[in-house]
Design a protein around this motif. Structure first.
Motif, PDB file in Angstrom:
ATOM      1  N   ALA A   1       0.814  -1.217   0.000  1.00 22.35           N
ATOM      2  CA  ALA A   1       0.000   0.000   0.000  1.00 22.35           C
ATOM      3  C   ALA A   1       0.846   1.266   0.000  1.00 22.35           C
ATOM      4  O   ALA A   1       0.427   2.302  -0.532  1.00 22.35           O
ATOM      5  CB  ALA A   1      -0.938  -0.009   1.204  1.00 22.35           C
ATOM      6  N   GLY A   2       2.045   1.226   0.583  1.00 20.94           N
ATOM      7  CA  GLY A   2       2.916   2.394   0.576  1.00 20.94           C
ATOM      8  C   GLY A   2       3.342   2.771  -0.831  1.00 20.94           C
ATOM      9  O   GLY A   2       3.354   3.950  -1.200  1.00 20.94           O
ATOM     10  N   PHE A   3       3.695   1.767  -1.643  1.00 23.85           N
ATOM     11  CA  PHE A   3       4.006   2.036  -3.050  1.00 23.85           C
ATOM     12  C   PHE A   3       2.794   2.616  -3.762  1.00 23.85           C
ATOM     13  O   PHE A   3       2.921   3.495  -4.622  1.00 23.85           O
ATOM     14  CB  PHE A   3       4.466   0.745  -3.737  1.00 23.85           C
ATOM     15  N   GLY A   4       1.601   2.112  -3.414  1.00 23.13           N
ATOM     16  CA  GLY A   4       0.393   2.627  -4.041  1.00 23.13           C
ATOM     17  C   GLY A   4       0.193   4.100  -3.761  1.00 23.13           C
ATOM     18  O   GLY A   4      -0.143   4.886  -4.666  1.00 23.13           O
ATOM     19  N   LYS A   5       0.406   4.495  -2.526  1.00 24.35           N
ATOM     20  CA  LYS A   5       0.241   5.901  -2.173  1.00 24.35           C
ATOM     21  C   LYS A   5       1.233   6.794  -2.904  1.00 24.35           C
ATOM     22  O   LYS A   5       0.932   7.935  -3.245  1.00 24.35           O
ATOM     23  CB  LYS A   5       0.406   6.080  -0.662  1.00 24.35           C
ATOM     24  N   LEU A   6       2.422   6.267  -3.132  1.00 24.23           N
ATOM     25  CA  LEU A   6       3.454   7.065  -3.790  1.00 24.23           C
ATOM     26  C   LEU A   6       3.325   7.055  -5.309  1.00 24.23           C
ATOM     27  O   LEU A   6       3.318   8.105  -5.950  1.00 24.23           O
ATOM     28  CB  LEU A   6       4.834   6.546  -3.381  1.00 24.23           C
ATOM     29  N   TRP A   7       3.226   5.852  -5.909  1.00 23.18           N
ATOM     30  CA  TRP A   7       3.326   5.738  -7.362  1.00 23.18           C
ATOM     31  C   TRP A   7       2.158   4.997  -8.003  1.00 23.18           C
ATOM     32  O   TRP A   7       2.180   4.739  -9.209  1.00 23.18           O
ATOM     33  CB  TRP A   7       4.635   5.037  -7.730  1.00 23.18           C
ATOM     34  N   GLY A   8       1.147   4.665  -7.228  1.00 20.35           N
ATOM     35  CA  GLY A   8       0.020   3.933  -7.781  1.00 20.35           C
ATOM     36  C   GLY A   8      -0.999   4.833  -8.453  1.00 20.35           C
ATOM     37  O   GLY A   8      -0.762   6.022  -8.711  1.00 20.35           O
ATOM     38  N   TRP A   9      -2.159   4.242  -8.714  1.00 23.42           N
ATOM     39  CA  TRP A   9      -3.255   4.955  -9.380  1.00 23.42           C
ATOM     40  C   TRP A   9      -3.603   6.206  -8.573  1.00 23.42           C
ATOM     41  O   TRP A   9      -3.977   6.148  -7.417  1.00 23.42           O
ATOM     42  CB  TRP A   9      -4.454   4.026  -9.496  1.00 23.42           C
ATOM     43  N   LYS A  10      -3.427   7.379  -9.229  1.00 29.53           N
ATOM     44  CA  LYS A  10      -3.707   8.685  -8.619  1.00 29.53           C
ATOM     45  C   LYS A  10      -2.933   8.880  -7.310  1.00 29.53           C
ATOM     46  O   LYS A  10      -3.396   9.547  -6.386  1.00 29.53           O
ATOM     47  CB  LYS A  10      -5.206   8.872  -8.406  1.00 29.53           C
ATOM     48  N   GLY A  11      -1.752   8.259  -7.251  1.00 28.04           N
ATOM     49  CA  GLY A  11      -0.889   8.449  -6.101  1.00 28.04           C
ATOM     50  C   GLY A  11      -0.192   9.789  -6.152  1.00 28.04           C
ATOM     51  O   GLY A  11      -0.414  10.613  -7.060  1.00 28.04           O
TER      52      GLY A  11
END
Length: 624
Positions: A289-299
């Motif tokens: 989830a940390g990667f998601g917040k940084l570089w994921g969809w609409k991160g």
């Protein structure tokens, strides 16, 4: 192809990857083109009807060349007499403890500390009795089309008095070789003692294996020389389609360029060398989830939204290229660089951090490519309409050997090597290879290196890396594999948001997942947009091993995973929300990766619901 012109043959891929699985009858062929669409192979996804993980099978092909080294084509069973020969073995319990990668300064003494050394595993077993620690059923040979049967199984090898099967051979309808691994069985007979640590459990065995793949080829009365390959059997891939930030291909390619400088392109390609790094950072959104917040969809930094700018080598785009490059961790490891990219633990991880190798970096060659990219010295070849091949048959003949090479290794973890998933740090040492991508065959009997292993011995000419035999790649890994897989997770200390990062190997060992229940809400147009967004949110992602004991109870976790590794979910590619398909501004990604096939009930409701890490997490040093 004119068979009279065939002078020699080569087996591809040079390093093939099979994976263990609990299913007795169902399997799938491993990736054969880079970026291959990893849709589930059957109606039950990556598991069979009984909930058992499918085995991944490695397929090997023969390519023929003329005396001028020109590629003539693939040589099949109908073209020539072909007999395949494979030798699988498991030497883990008879090798040395994994303490740390032996090629880094923190181990070899060049960091200003006394050099370390590693003790034998099962050190109380001495002399000829140590042969009972080696599982080696001997080689098997196979020929013909669609051949299978009991005599092609790697049965007969024993761990003390317990027989351990390491897999089997088959051929497909063209006579290509299929190599199956084992069924993921681990144990500690006859005492059945519990595992106590992540990597070095004395008295234990598993059915991971590796070894050389050779072939005898005859055309008429003419015997054709054949360049060998290698088979590595690894643990399951619990996140098919999520590519590691640094792959094993990146590691082996770096070594290949040291062996043969012509392998390295003068200028990196944005499409082949730069864009994959950004795409992989974003792909981790499905497993951490940390990667998601940084570089994921609409991160916070959605690279997909600026990919055209990133792919431009214009001076206009130079400031953003330089700014992004400046945030990548330098592989010279001269400073701690705790907050640089990627947010992944390193080869020398220690809590609290005591050295720069607490953190992982891209390879030196990847870093150099990124530097050239930042400066504008790269091939600006991004094509948003490019459609990648979905099978090896769609790849031009001349490119097929390298496509097979890359596909096999691209889906393996390239670090951190502590010790790793499929293979570990020796693969980055050029001494391992006879030629680029081909592991060097040992020409003599294996040596006894005594009670201790040191960096000086390991890296020396004539040492254990200077030529390999059956079992010599996998012996550096954890025993059993399940204890390492269930130990190396994420966020042992606070970083970024203090919850999800840093991480170890989420591309193969997920941390936080979008569950099937959450996905069903996300794609349902009848549900309110707010509720759908809440179900998709990274803070709502659930802990992958929520069916096991809390992470603070590390001893229970590793032993439960030995038993229940088939029951956890697999992160599976699925289509996005149907009402988003033609939307100008879609609310969700067009493709999602969803945890499916869970057959174990959650124990950790609070952690499963919130994605939060439990308090009092064990120090990774204690797990190791």
């Amino acid at each position: 192809m004119n068979l009279d012109n065939v002078a020699w043959c080569s087996i591809y891929p040079p390093i093939g990857i099979a994976r263990v699985g609990g299913s007795e009858t169902e399997y799938f062929i491993g990736p054969e083109v880079a970026g291959q669409d990893r849709t589930p192979p059957g109606k039950n996804g990556w598991k069979d009807a009984d909930g058992q993980l499918l085995r991944q099978v490695a397929r090997f092909r023969l390519y023929a060349y003329d005396s001028g080294n020109n590629l003539l084509g693939e040589l099949k069973a109908g073209d020539a007499g072909v007999e395949w020969r494979v030798h699988l073995a498991n030497h883990k319990a008879a090798w040395y403890d994994f303490d740390m990668a032996m090629d880094i300064p923190e181990f070899d003494g060049s960091a200003g500390l006394p050099p370390k050394r590693s003790a034998r595993r099962n050190a109380t077993i001495a002399g000829a009795d140590r042969k009972q620690l080696v599982i080696d059923p001997g080689p098997r040979s196979i020929s013909g089309k669609k051949t299978s049967g009991k005599k092609y199984r790697f049965d007969g090898g024993k761990f003390f008095n317990t027989e351990v099967s390491l897999g089997e051979l088959q051929t497909d309808d063209e006579g290509r070789l299929l190599v199956f691994g084992g069924h993921g069985i681990s144990g500690s007979p006859p005492k059945n003692e519990p595992a106590v640590t992540f990597a070095n459990n004395d008295g234990w065995h598993d059915d991971i294996a590796d070894g050389p793949v050779t072939a005898t080829v005859t055309i008429g009365s003419k015997s054709i020389p054949v360049e060998h390959a290698w088979i590595v059997v690894g643990p399951p891939d619990y996140s098919p389609g999520v590519t590691p930030v640094t792959t094993m291909y990146d590691i082996v390619f770096d070594a290949a360029c040291q062996l043969d400088a012509s392998q390295r392109p003068h200028l990196p390609s944005f499409t082949n060398d730069i864009l994959p790094i950004f795409s992989r950072l974003a792909g981790y959104q499905w497993v951490n989830a940390g990667f998601g917040k940084l570089w994921g969809w609409k991160g916070a930094e959605d690279f997909a939204a600026i990919v055209t700018t990133l792919g431009s080598n214009s001076e206009f785009a130079r400031p953003i290229r330089e700014e992004i490059f400046s945030r990548f961790r330098n592989p010279d490891f001269e400073s701690m660089q705790a907050t640089e990219i990627p947010p992944i633990y390193g080869d020398g991880v220690d809590i609290p951090a005591t050295n720069p190798r607490q953190w992982y970096t891209v390879t030196p060659l990847q870093y150099e490519f990124l530097k050239q990219w930042a400066e504008g010295a790269f091939v600006s070849d991004y094509d948003p309409n490019y459609v990648a091949p979905t099978s090896i048959d769609q790849v031009p003949l001349a490119a097929q050997p390298m496509a097979l090479t890359k596909a096999a290794l691209e889906n393996c973890i390239g670090g951190p090597f502590h010790p790793g998933c499929e293979m570990t740090w020796p693969l980055r040492q050029p001494i391992m290879y006879a030629s680029p991508f081909r592991i060097k065959l040992r020409t003599d009997e294996p040596r006894d290196y005594g009670n201790w292993m040191t960096s000086r011995v390991v890296l020396a000419t004539g040492g254990p890396l200077d030529g390999s035999g059956a079992g010599d790649i996998s012996k550096w890994m954890a025993v059993p594999w399940q204890t390492d897989t269930s130990s190396c997770l994420y966020a042992y200390i606070g970083y970024q948001d203090g919850v999800f990062l840093p991480t170890f190997w989420p591309a193969r060992v997920p941390n936080n997942v979008l569950t099937a229940a959450q996905y069903s809400v996300v794609i349902d147009p009848a549900i309110s947009p707010a509720e759908r967004q809440l179900s998709f949110a990274y803070d709502a992602r659930q802990y992958w091993l929520r069916g096991l004991a809390p992470r603070s109870q590390s001893g229970k976790v590793i032993n439960e995973f030995v038993k229940d590794w088939n029951k956890v979910g697999v992160v599976t590619q699925r289509p996005g929300a149907p009402d988003d398909v033609n939307a100008k501004r879609p609310n969700f990604p067009a493709v999602m990766f969803v945890e499916e096939g869970v057959t174990i009930k959650p124990k950790l409701k609070a952690e499963a619901d919130s994605g939060q890490r439990p308090v009092n997490l064990p120090n990774p040093r204690d797990l190791r």
